[in-house]
Design a protein around this motif. Structure first.
Motif, PDB file in Angstrom:
ATOM      1  N   TRP A  25      86.025  19.828  13.114  1.00 22.37           N
ATOM      2  CA  TRP A  25      85.087  20.679  13.410  1.00 22.37           C
ATOM      3  C   TRP A  25      83.765  20.480  12.901  1.00 22.37           C
ATOM      4  O   TRP A  25      83.733  19.957  12.000  1.00 22.37           O
ATOM      5  N   SER A  26      82.585  21.202  13.600  1.00 18.44           N
ATOM      6  CA  SER A  26      81.382  21.134  12.944  1.00 18.44           C
ATOM      7  C   SER A  26      80.602  22.262  13.148  1.00 18.44           C
ATOM      8  O   SER A  26      80.814  23.203  14.057  1.00 18.44           O
ATOM      9  N   THR A  27      79.255  22.614  12.418  1.00 18.31           N
ATOM     10  CA  THR A  27      78.567  23.705  12.650  1.00 18.31           C
ATOM     11  C   THR A  27      77.245  23.498  13.037  1.00 18.31           C
ATOM     12  O   THR A  27      76.716  22.245  12.613  1.00 18.31           O
ATOM     13  N   GLY A  31      74.727  28.010  13.171  1.00 19.65           N
ATOM     14  CA  GLY A  31      76.001  28.491  12.591  1.00 19.65           C
ATOM     15  C   GLY A  31      77.202  28.731  13.322  1.00 19.65           C
ATOM     16  O   GLY A  31      78.106  29.092  12.936  1.00 19.65           O
ATOM     17  N   VAL A  33      80.335  27.403  15.059  1.00 13.52           N
ATOM     18  CA  VAL A  33      81.471  26.220  14.930  1.00 13.52           C
ATOM     19  C   VAL A  33      81.846  25.972  16.121  1.00 13.52           C
ATOM     20  O   VAL A  33      82.217  26.559  17.155  1.00 13.52           O
ATOM     21  N   HIS A  60      83.744  26.128  21.406  1.00 12.59           N
ATOM     22  CA  HIS A  60      82.792  26.834  20.696  1.00 12.59           C
ATOM     23  C   HIS A  60      82.997  28.139  20.359  1.00 12.59           C
ATOM     24  O   HIS A  60      83.486  28.971  21.373  1.00 12.59           O
ATOM     25  N   SER A  66      82.681  32.024  14.191  1.00 13.86           N
ATOM     26  CA  SER A  66      82.325  30.979  13.340  1.00 13.86           C
ATOM     27  C   SER A  66      82.017  31.263  11.948  1.00 13.86           C
ATOM     28  O   SER A  66      82.182  30.498  10.998  1.00 13.86           O
TER      29      SER A  66
END
Length: 119
Positions: A25-27, A31, A33, A60, A66
């Protein structure tokens, strides 16, 4: 009526969610995720070849999701996470616990999280 055998009585809000290790996962800069879900298996390979489906699906999460996702460390239960969401978003988070419970039910139905065993 027939009584169900092996019924486990637990409060859903006392369950402890954890992020599975196999989901990258990434942000982004806002902000939000994004979960990167690999589409594996025979049927997915066929769909990728013939119907041009992607090898990786990007999921998303919304603003609240997130915020919650990085907090899933296997130590906090849903009640504690709810308190943190309430502190961050205030009245905007209401109805808090029904929304959080539904969020975790959806993640669980897609196998995007694990539960810490309390036994």
């Amino acid at each position: 009526m027939k009584k169900k055998d092996n019924v486990i009585s637990e409060n859903y809000l006392e369950r402890i969610p954890m992020r599975p290790e196999g989901i990258p996962w990434s942000t982004d800069d806002k902000g939000i995720v994004t979960l990167d879900i690999a589409n594996r298996g025979v049927f997915n390979r066929i769909a990728q070849k013939f119907f041009h489906k992607p090898k990786v699906t990007h999921v998303h999460l919304d603003e609240t999701g997130s915020f919650v996702w990085p907090l899933l460390d296997g130590e906090k239960n849903i009640i504690e996470l709810g308190k943190m969401v309430k502190q961050r978003y205030g009245e905007k988070a209401e109805p808090l616990y029904p929304r959080l419970a539904k969020f975790f039910q959806v993640l669980d139905s897609y196998h995007f999280l694990k539960w810490r065993d309390l036994r």
